[in-house]
Design a protein around this motif. Structure first.
Motif, mmCIF file in Angstrom:
data_model
loop_
_atom_site.group_PDB
_atom_site.id
_atom_site.type_symbol
_atom_site.label_atom_id
_atom_site.label_comp_id
_atom_site.label_asym_id
_atom_site.label_seq_id
_atom_site.Cartn_x
_atom_site.Cartn_y
_atom_site.Cartn_z
ATOM 1 N N TRP A 224 -4.534 -15.316 8.152
ATOM 2 C CA TRP A 224 -4.970 -14.144 8.914
ATOM 3 C C TRP A 224 -3.815 -13.699 9.809
ATOM 4 C CZ3 TRP A 224 -9.392 -11.787 7.687
ATOM 5 C CH2 TRP A 224 -10.428 -12.526 7.105
ATOM 6 N N TYR A 225 -3.124 -12.636 9.388
ATOM 7 C CA TYR A 225 -2.116 -12.055 10.267
ATOM 8 C C TYR A 225 -2.859 -11.310 11.360
ATOM 9 C CZ TYR A 225 0.849 -8.298 12.024
ATOM 10 O OH TYR A 225 1.490 -7.403 12.841
ATOM 11 N N THR A 226 -2.765 -11.803 12.577
ATOM 12 C CA THR A 226 -3.541 -11.251 13.685
ATOM 13 C C THR A 226 -2.667 -10.367 14.554
ATOM 14 O OG1 THR A 226 -4.942 -13.216 13.638
ATOM 15 C CG2 THR A 226 -5.065 -11.832 15.599
ATOM 16 N N SER A 227 -2.948 -9.078 14.501
ATOM 17 C CA SER A 227 -2.204 -8.108 15.292
ATOM 18 C C SER A 227 -2.976 -7.782 16.570
ATOM 19 C CB SER A 227 -1.971 -6.825 14.495
ATOM 20 O OG SER A 227 -1.346 -5.846 15.311
ATOM 21 N N TYR A 228 -2.243 -7.617 17.653
ATOM 22 C CA TYR A 228 -2.826 -7.186 18.929
ATOM 23 C C TYR A 228 -2.147 -5.901 19.395
ATOM 24 C CZ TYR A 228 1.367 -9.793 20.183
ATOM 25 O OH TYR A 228 2.656 -10.259 20.241
ATOM 26 N N GLY A 229 -1.235 -5.365 18.552
ATOM 27 C CA GLY A 229 -0.497 -4.154 18.887
ATOM 28 C C GLY A 229 -0.773 -3.046 17.891
ATOM 29 N N SER A 230 0.240 -2.264 17.569
ATOM 30 C CA SER A 230 0.034 -1.083 16.733
ATOM 31 C C SER A 230 -0.377 -1.418 15.304
ATOM 32 C CB SER A 230 1.309 -0.227 16.721
ATOM 33 O OG SER A 230 2.396 -0.956 16.202
ATOM 34 N N ASN A 231 -0.073 -2.621 14.818
ATOM 35 C CA ASN A 231 -0.441 -2.979 13.448
ATOM 36 C C ASN A 231 -1.921 -3.304 13.289
ATOM 37 O OD1 ASN A 231 2.011 -2.514 12.278
ATOM 38 N ND2 ASN A 231 2.646 -4.652 12.209
ATOM 39 N N MET A 232 -2.700 -3.185 14.358
ATOM 40 C CA MET A 232 -4.144 -3.237 14.185
ATOM 41 C C MET A 232 -4.617 -2.042 13.366
ATOM 42 S SD MET A 232 -5.664 -4.702 17.788
ATOM 43 C CE MET A 232 -4.839 -3.547 18.875
ATOM 44 N N ASP A 233 -3.874 -0.947 13.433
ATOM 45 C CA ASP A 233 -4.180 0.263 12.674
ATOM 46 C C ASP A 233 -3.690 0.084 11.237
ATOM 47 O OD1 ASP A 233 -4.757 3.452 13.153
ATOM 48 O OD2 ASP A 233 -3.202 3.101 11.656
ATOM 49 N N LEU A 234 -4.585 0.201 10.268
ATOM 50 C CA LEU A 234 -4.215 -0.051 8.872
ATOM 51 C C LEU A 234 -3.204 0.961 8.346
ATOM 52 C CD1 LEU A 234 -7.646 -1.136 7.358
ATOM 53 C CD2 LEU A 234 -5.590 -2.534 7.518
ATOM 54 N N ARG B 186 -0.842 2.303 10.074
ATOM 55 C CA ARG B 186 0.447 1.862 10.621
ATOM 56 C C ARG B 186 0.935 0.616 9.874
ATOM 57 N NH1 ARG B 186 5.347 1.277 12.322
ATOM 58 N NH2 ARG B 186 5.679 -0.049 14.127
ATOM 59 N N LEU B 187 0.038 -0.344 9.638
ATOM 60 C CA LEU B 187 0.402 -1.567 8.930
ATOM 61 C C LEU B 187 0.918 -1.265 7.531
ATOM 62 C CD1 LEU B 187 0.434 -4.696 8.817
ATOM 63 C CD2 LEU B 187 -1.943 -4.573 8.015
ATOM 64 N N ALA B 188 0.415 -0.198 6.921
ATOM 65 C CA ALA B 188 0.816 0.147 5.557
ATOM 66 C C ALA B 188 2.320 0.383 5.446
ATOM 67 C CB ALA B 188 0.058 1.386 5.085
ATOM 68 N N TYR B 189 2.957 0.823 6.521
ATOM 69 C CA TYR B 189 4.400 1.042 6.470
ATOM 70 C C TYR B 189 5.163 -0.282 6.423
ATOM 71 C CZ TYR B 189 3.536 5.970 7.313
ATOM 72 O OH TYR B 189 3.113 7.270 7.191
ATOM 73 N N TYR B 190 4.615 -1.318 7.043
ATOM 74 C CA TYR B 190 5.220 -2.639 6.939
ATOM 75 C C TYR B 190 5.035 -3.213 5.535
ATOM 76 C CZ TYR B 190 6.276 -3.398 11.888
ATOM 77 O OH TYR B 190 6.813 -3.327 13.143
ATOM 78 N N ILE B 191 3.913 -2.877 4.906
ATOM 79 C CA ILE B 191 3.606 -3.445 3.596
ATOM 80 C C ILE B 191 4.247 -2.644 2.466
ATOM 81 C CG2 ILE B 191 1.725 -3.943 1.975
ATOM 82 C CD1 ILE B 191 -0.010 -4.676 4.378
ATOM 83 N N ARG B 192 4.140 -1.317 2.542
ATOM 84 C CA ARG B 192 4.619 -0.469 1.441
ATOM 85 C C ARG B 192 5.960 0.206 1.743
ATOM 86 N NH1 ARG B 192 -1.391 2.163 0.448
ATOM 87 N NH2 ARG B 192 -2.254 0.393 -0.715
ATOM 88 N N GLY B 193 6.399 0.113 2.982
ATOM 89 C CA GLY B 193 7.663 0.715 3.363
ATOM 90 C C GLY B 193 7.506 2.158 3.813
ATOM 91 N N GLY B 194 8.530 2.663 4.509
ATOM 92 C CA GLY B 194 8.522 4.045 4.966
ATOM 93 C C GLY B 194 8.631 4.141 6.479
ATOM 94 N N ASP C 146 5.119 -7.994 -1.906
ATOM 95 C CA ASP C 146 3.764 -7.727 -2.394
ATOM 96 C C ASP C 146 3.214 -6.563 -1.577
ATOM 97 O OD1 ASP C 146 1.092 -7.635 -3.036
ATOM 98 O OD2 ASP C 146 0.657 -9.713 -2.517
ATOM 99 N N GLN C 147 2.976 -5.433 -2.208
ATOM 100 C CA GLN C 147 2.601 -4.228 -1.486
ATOM 101 C C GLN C 147 1.108 -3.937 -1.505
ATOM 102 O OE1 GLN C 147 5.177 -0.965 -2.590
ATOM 103 N NE2 GLN C 147 6.961 -1.986 -1.717
#
Length: 222
Positions: free
Chosen positions: A21-31, A33-41, A55-56
């Motif tokens: 469980w990657y637990t975010s308490y900052g901006s990556n709580m927003d999916l 926003r997190l998508a940019y870490y996972i898929r790039g951009g 793995d995207q």
């Protein structure tokens, strides 16, 4: 409203889990926003382009959680301007968060991007899972914290090695507050008033962000 998921504080015995469980308490709580870490951009309002994960696939589950400790804003973000969110597990209080179920490979790549390193190598999580804490470096997101487990998967996050009283607090930007607060709201457990009260009370936010200001920011972007 969704029920809050209780974290079993017992450290996991499986030191080589497939998922965490990657637990975010900052901006990556927003999916989004997190998508940019996972898929790039490059996210809207940010000054950085992310390479993404090997793995995207997006997380198979995302759940609301509470961590023991405190969240505060400090340093100066070159991505957003203003302060960044940090977690002090030794402080009194509670931290509202959102835990995303991802592979160890994805967690490693997300962590690498937060550490300004190139993704592509799996982290050795053994010490973090055994002791609850490990420093991978002295940078601001290079300390891993394991808070326990949910459904037998480790609850992991990263933060700075210092405590909240060892650094000067700094108010976050509107773009950063938006992603953070929107992520909490989307978790489905806390309403606008609860999110606004929480964010405005975090050290570093109080100098700039009132509850009303956070509410208006959220309502203007819903």
């Amino acid at each position: 409203m969704k029920a809050l998921n209780a974290i079993d504080p017992t450290l996991p015995t499986d030191l080589k889990p497939e998922r965490v469980w990657y637990t975010s308490y900052g901006s990556n709580m927003d999916l989004d926003r997190l998508a940019y870490y996972i898929r790039g951009g490059r996210p809207p309002g940010a000054a950085r382009t992310y390479p993404g994960c090997r793995d995207q696939q997006m997380p198979s589950r995302s759940i609301p959680v509470e961590l023991r400790g405190a969240m505060y804003f400090a340093t100066e973000s070159p991505v957003w301007g203003g302060g960044r969110a940090f977690y002090d597990p030794q402080a009194d209080g509670r931290v509202l968060g959102r835990a995303h179920l991802v592979s160890v490979e994805q967690f490693s790549d997300i962590a690498a991007q937060e550490m300004y390193r190139e993704p592509g190598r799996d982290l050795d999580l053994g010490e973090a899972l055994t002791t609850g804490r490990v420093m991978l470096g002295d940078g601001r997101y290079e300390t891993l914290i394991c808070s326990g487990q949910v459904d037998r998967a480790p609850v992991l996050t990263f933060t700075a090695p210092w405590s909240m009283h060892d650094v000067r607090w700094n108010p976050p930007s509107a773009a950063y507050v938006h992603f953070l607060a929107a992520g909490l709201l989307a978790a489905g457990t806390w309403d606008v008033d609860a999110v606004a009260e929480y964010v405005a009370a975090c050290p570093g936010a109080t100098e700039r962000w009132s509850e009303q200001a956070v509410r208006e920011l959220l309502k203007s972007r819903i």
